[in-house]
Design an enzyme around this catalytic site. Structure first.
Site: not given
Ligand SMILES: [Zn+2]
Length: 278
Positions: A187, A177-178, A181
């Site tokens: 998101h 997830h990170e 980014h």
């Molecule tokens: Zn996030």
């Protein structure tokens, strides 16, 4: 103001504003300070883990302020963050791969380091992203245990922190997830077309956290809205009262935000944004 000044201003603000990952939610029944991360049930959703770990994020002296950037919204063209159309993508090498140098701080145990490395290497299995140990490259991701789980969106230039706090963030899905980014993705529930797929229940959102639900002007790289994205918040994200803040439509019972790893569409988005050969 002259148009050129406005454009310059928008550009500068857009460049400076970083959409950072922040989730903050207190879940009833969670033991916030019980210590060892192994005591956290593995079945927590990615956003619940992040929210939990970020309870005090941004409060350490040298941590950046954790906010959602909103100015870049006005200039965007890409799914991902609008900055991806202005140079925050990582560069593609002549061999077709995108090498993203990384450094992992020596704060982690062997086991934690292995989890992080597994997350980094997972991108090589399905995309042209190749995280590799930094040698002398100027731009790199610097993975550290800071206050919570957070990342800048897209390539910032120089060493950019991806925070994976030892307590609460060192999980495969959180690592992915990170890093998504850092590759330029936001998101899922802030997508331009989200109102056709989810309803945001503002009266259930904690005061002051509404910005986390602000829609962005994205082009979604031809991919469908993805409830199963590892970038999707869970139903009760930032709830002030335990009631849902995000309700899928038309079927409110569709599972959201429960991904344990990148979905096939998360992978597709990476491949399309970075023009990976399939
Ligand atoms: Zn996030």
């Amino acid at each position: 103001m002259a148009t050129s000044t406005v454009i310059l201003l928008v550009f500068l603000l857009g460049t400076l504003s970083t959409v950072q990952c922040q989730h903050e939610e207190t879940k009833p029944g969670l033991v916030g300070n019980s210590g060892h991360i192994d005591s956290i049930p593995v079945n927590y959703t990615v956003s619940a883990l992040i929210e939990r770990a970020n309870k005090n994020a941004g409060q350490e002296l040298d941590d950046p302020e954790i906010t959602e950037g909103d100015i870049a919204v006005y200039t965007g063209l890409q799914n991902a963050d609008p900055c991806t159309s202005r140079g925050c993508k990582w560069r593609r090498s002549s061999d077709g791969n995108v090498y993203v140098p990384y450094v992992i701080a020596n704060q982690y145990s062997q086991r934690e380091k292995a989890t992080i490395e597994k997350g980094l290497q997972s991108f090589a299995q399905s995309t042209c992203i190749r995280f590799r140990a930094r040698k002398k490259e100027r731009n790199f991701v610097h993975i550290q245990s800071r206050g919570g789980c957070w990342s800048y969106v897209g390539r910032r230039g120089g060493g950019q922190v991806v925070s994976l706090a030892r307590r609460g963030c060192v999980y495969h899905k959180v690592v992915q997830h990170e890093l998504l980014h850092a590759l330029g993705f936001n998101h899922e529930q802030t997508r331009s077309d989200r109102d056709s797929h989810v309803r945001i229940i503002y009266q259930n959102i904690m005061r002051g956290q509404e910005h986390n639900f602000r829609k962005k002007n994205t082009n979604n790289l031809g991919t469908p809205y993805d409830y199963g994205s590892v970038m999707h918040y869970s139903q009760n994200a930032f709830s002030r009262n335990g009631k849902p803040t995000i309700v899928p439509i038309p079927d409110p019972n569709v599972a959201i935000g429960k991904a344990t790893e990148m979905s096939r569409w998360d992978i597709m988005r990476v491949n399309r944004l970075y023009k990976c050969k399939q």
